[in-house]
Design a protein around this motif. Sequence first.
Motif, PDB file in Angstrom:
ATOM      1  N   SER A  76       0.320   0.989  -4.529  1.00 29.67           N
ATOM      2  CA  SER A  76      -1.806   1.333  -5.189  1.00 29.67           C
ATOM      3  C   SER A  76      -2.778   0.783  -4.507  1.00 29.67           C
ATOM      4  N   TYR A  77      -2.141  -0.493  -4.403  1.00 24.09           N
ATOM      5  CA  TYR A  77      -3.300  -2.090  -3.896  1.00 24.09           C
ATOM      6  C   TYR A  77      -3.370  -1.794  -2.264  1.00 24.09           C
ATOM      7  N   ILE A 106      -3.826   1.933   3.919  1.00 24.38           N
ATOM      8  CA  ILE A 106      -3.015   2.820   4.486  1.00 24.38           C
ATOM      9  C   ILE A 106      -3.707   3.575   5.839  1.00 24.38           C
ATOM     10  N   THR A 107      -4.577   3.423   4.229  1.00 23.83           N
ATOM     11  CA  THR A 107      -6.024   4.711   4.732  1.00 23.83           C
ATOM     12  C   THR A 107      -6.838   4.837   6.283  1.00 23.83           C
ATOM     13  N   ASP A 108      -7.549   2.824   6.798  1.00 24.02           N
ATOM     14  CA  ASP A 108      -7.065   2.817   8.213  1.00 24.02           C
ATOM     15  C   ASP A 108      -6.059   3.331   8.869  1.00 24.02           C
ATOM     16  N   TRP A 109      -5.239   3.005   8.766  1.00 26.16           N
ATOM     17  CA  TRP A 109      -4.095   2.869   9.283  1.00 26.16           C
ATOM     18  C   TRP A 109      -3.926   4.984   9.469  1.00 26.16           C
ATOM     19  N   MET A 110      -4.073   5.102   9.203  1.00 28.68           N
ATOM     20  CA  MET A 110      -3.945   7.102   8.715  1.00 28.68           C
ATOM     21  C   MET A 110      -5.165   6.955   9.989  1.00 28.68           C
ATOM     22  N   ILE A 111      -6.076   6.639   9.692  1.00 25.37           N
ATOM     23  CA  ILE A 111      -7.046   7.105  10.489  1.00 25.37           C
ATOM     24  C   ILE A 111      -7.211   6.646  11.838  1.00 25.37           C
ATOM     25  N   GLN A 112      -6.407   5.776  11.884  1.00 22.55           N
ATOM     26  CA  GLN A 112      -6.256   4.925  13.973  1.00 22.55           C
ATOM     27  C   GLN A 112      -4.749   5.947  13.959  1.00 22.55           C
ATOM     28  N   TYR A 113      -3.739   6.882  13.296  1.00 20.45           N
ATOM     29  CA  TYR A 113      -2.935   7.064  13.677  1.00 20.45           C
ATOM     30  C   TYR A 113      -3.550   8.462  14.440  1.00 20.45           C
ATOM     31  N   HIS A 114      -4.571   9.158  13.496  1.00 27.64           N
ATOM     32  CA  HIS A 114      -4.851  10.525  13.582  1.00 27.64           C
ATOM     33  C   HIS A 114      -6.253  10.415  15.523  1.00 27.64           C
ATOM     34  N   ALA A 142      -8.828  11.126   4.174  1.00 25.18           N
ATOM     35  CA  ALA A 142      -7.947   9.953   4.174  1.00 25.18           C
ATOM     36  C   ALA A 142      -7.075   9.558   4.071  1.00 25.18           C
ATOM     37  N   LEU A 143      -8.296   8.829   2.231  1.00 26.94           N
ATOM     38  CA  LEU A 143      -7.773   7.831   1.857  1.00 26.94           C
ATOM     39  C   LEU A 143      -6.710   8.345   0.332  1.00 26.94           C
ATOM     40  N   LYS A 144      -7.452  10.115  -0.108  1.00 29.19           N
ATOM     41  CA  LYS A 144      -7.712  10.938  -0.495  1.00 29.19           C
ATOM     42  C   LYS A 144      -5.910  11.412   0.152  1.00 29.19           C
ATOM     43  N   LYS A 145      -5.350  10.845   0.948  1.00 30.07           N
ATOM     44  CA  LYS A 145      -4.035  12.048   1.328  1.00 30.07           C
ATOM     45  C   LYS A 145      -2.968  10.221   1.155  1.00 30.07           C
ATOM     46  N   ALA A 146      -3.578   9.000   1.360  1.00 32.16           N
ATOM     47  CA  ALA A 146      -3.192   7.912   0.966  1.00 32.16           C
ATOM     48  C   ALA A 146      -2.388   7.847  -0.130  1.00 32.16           C
ATOM     49  N   ASP A 147      -3.516   7.730  -1.212  1.00 35.50           N
ATOM     50  CA  ASP A 147      -3.605   8.020  -2.507  1.00 35.50           C
ATOM     51  C   ASP A 147      -2.799   8.491  -2.313  1.00 35.50           C
ATOM     52  N   GLN A 148      -2.193  10.114  -2.946  1.00 42.61           N
ATOM     53  CA  GLN A 148      -1.864  11.067  -2.826  1.00 42.61           C
ATOM     54  C   GLN A 148      -0.262  10.540  -1.850  1.00 42.61           C
ATOM     55  N   LEU A 149       0.222  10.419  -1.140  1.00 40.41           N
ATOM     56  CA  LEU A 149       1.819   9.781  -0.821  1.00 40.41           C
ATOM     57  C   LEU A 149       1.642   8.694  -0.876  1.00 40.41           C
ATOM     58  N   ILE A 150       1.544   7.545  -1.304  1.00 38.06           N
ATOM     59  CA  ILE A 150       1.260   6.222  -1.797  1.00 38.06           C
ATOM     60  C   ILE A 150       2.215   6.543  -3.585  1.00 38.06           C
ATOM     61  N   LYS A 151       1.402   7.908  -4.377  1.00 37.04           N
ATOM     62  CA  LYS A 151       1.768   8.036  -5.486  1.00 37.04           C
ATOM     63  C   LYS A 151       3.486   8.659  -6.092  1.00 37.04           C
ATOM     64  N   TYR A 191       5.531   3.989   3.403  1.00 37.99           N
ATOM     65  CA  TYR A 191       6.632   2.958   3.425  1.00 37.99           C
ATOM     66  C   TYR A 191       6.415   1.925   4.378  1.00 37.99           C
ATOM     67  N   VAL A 192       6.536   0.910   3.434  1.00 36.84           N
ATOM     68  CA  VAL A 192       5.904  -0.149   4.820  1.00 36.84           C
ATOM     69  C   VAL A 192       7.021  -1.313   4.890  1.00 36.84           C
ATOM     70  N   TYR A 193       7.033  -2.152   6.234  1.00 34.05           N
ATOM     71  CA  TYR A 193       7.866  -3.104   6.658  1.00 34.05           C
ATOM     72  C   TYR A 193       6.526  -4.304   6.775  1.00 34.05           C
ATOM     73  N   GLU A 194       6.826  -5.603   6.238  1.00 37.34           N
ATOM     74  CA  GLU A 194       6.342  -6.648   6.151  1.00 37.34           C
ATOM     75  C   GLU A 194       7.413  -7.758   7.023  1.00 37.34           C
ATOM     76  N   ASN A 195       6.859  -8.169   7.483  1.00 37.63           N
ATOM     77  CA  ASN A 195       7.793  -9.121   8.189  1.00 37.63           C
ATOM     78  C   ASN A 195       7.879 -10.656   7.658  1.00 37.63           C
ATOM     79  N   ALA A 196       8.772 -11.733   8.443  1.00 30.13           N
ATOM     80  CA  ALA A 196       8.827 -12.969   7.638  1.00 30.13           C
ATOM     81  C   ALA A 196       7.737 -13.612   7.184  1.00 30.13           C
ATOM     82  N   GLU A 197       6.699 -13.623   7.682  1.00 33.51           N
ATOM     83  CA  GLU A 197       5.448 -14.127   7.226  1.00 33.51           C
ATOM     84  C   GLU A 197       4.655 -13.203   6.376  1.00 33.51           C
ATOM     85  N   GLN A 198       5.320 -12.603   5.663  1.00 37.14           N
ATOM     86  CA  GLN A 198       4.627 -11.250   4.119  1.00 37.14           C
ATOM     87  C   GLN A 198       3.819 -10.721   5.148  1.00 37.14           C
ATOM     88  N   ASN A 199       3.725 -10.388   6.294  1.00 39.31           N
ATOM     89  CA  ASN A 199       2.812  -9.381   7.041  1.00 39.31           C
ATOM     90  C   ASN A 199       2.856  -8.390   6.494  1.00 39.31           C
TER      91      ASN A 199
END
Length: 289
Positions: A151-152, A157-165, A178-187, A192-200
């Motif tokens: 949730s943090y 995620i919202t920004d990325w969803m907008i860019q995806y669209h 987008a924020l409502k959709k992001a919160d719903q999918l996260i909840k 799912y996200v991927y962190e690289n070795a630098e934790q980005n």
Amino acid sequence: MIVKEYNNAQAFLDDNEATLLEQEAVSQLILYNAYQNLTVIGCRSCLFGTVQEEEKNWLYFCNVAPYKLAIYSAVQEDLSEAVSILAEYLGNNHIVISGINARYDICQEFMEQYKKRIPCTFALKMGVDIMEIREVNDIKVVEGLHRLATSYEDKMITDWMIQYHIEALDSEMDYEAALKKADQLIKEGRIYVYENAEQNIVSMAAAARELVHGIAITYLFTPEEFRGKGYAASNIYYLSKELLEEGYAFCSLFVDKKNPVSARAYEKVGYRVVGDNYEYIAIPEETNA
């Protein structure tokens, strides 16, 4: 050939679900719309039907507002007569569509015939390959961590969803929606996200649309600065593997035909093209500039 219109989605599924499930990934738009509208009875904006000849169904279709007309056929032979009959039926009954989703040959024939009856033009929005996986390949993934979004991370995620669209769908998405959709999918535990070795956090994907036997993955997005490094493929590898191990028979995703790099990356994971879909927007003649 005749058009058989059903009074409701349940009646349509009773007759046609088994056949549509034979190519579930390809027919998923019609199936999903039917499952979502089982209680809607006899509505012009919620129309399900087939084009048939004796015992053979040539086309399956649905027109569910606010979505575009979706047409599916398992037949690979010439469909011009069946498609013309459907276009004539919709036109003669003054059923106005917002656009069409179908494979290329069906789109071309339908648009040509429909315009003769309902004055409009069609604009191509996108063409995609429908890809499916039933078993993941053993690939070398990029060092990192595949995990659920928290949730943090909803603003990111919202920004990325907008860019995806904007990039993938050529459409805009309101920030609050987008924020409502992001919160719903996260909840719901679907992003799912991927962190690289630098934790980005470098990539995301969502297990969004559940089907009868499978599940559709969407919101595949990697920021530009992290592209070409294998992060998206690694994320999809782990996500697909996890979903298949949970019991889904397959995962599917739509890949823009203008993005062959992504398609090749998913092929390495084990995805294969099982069909395609073209989306056209219908523009009423009176609104043309």
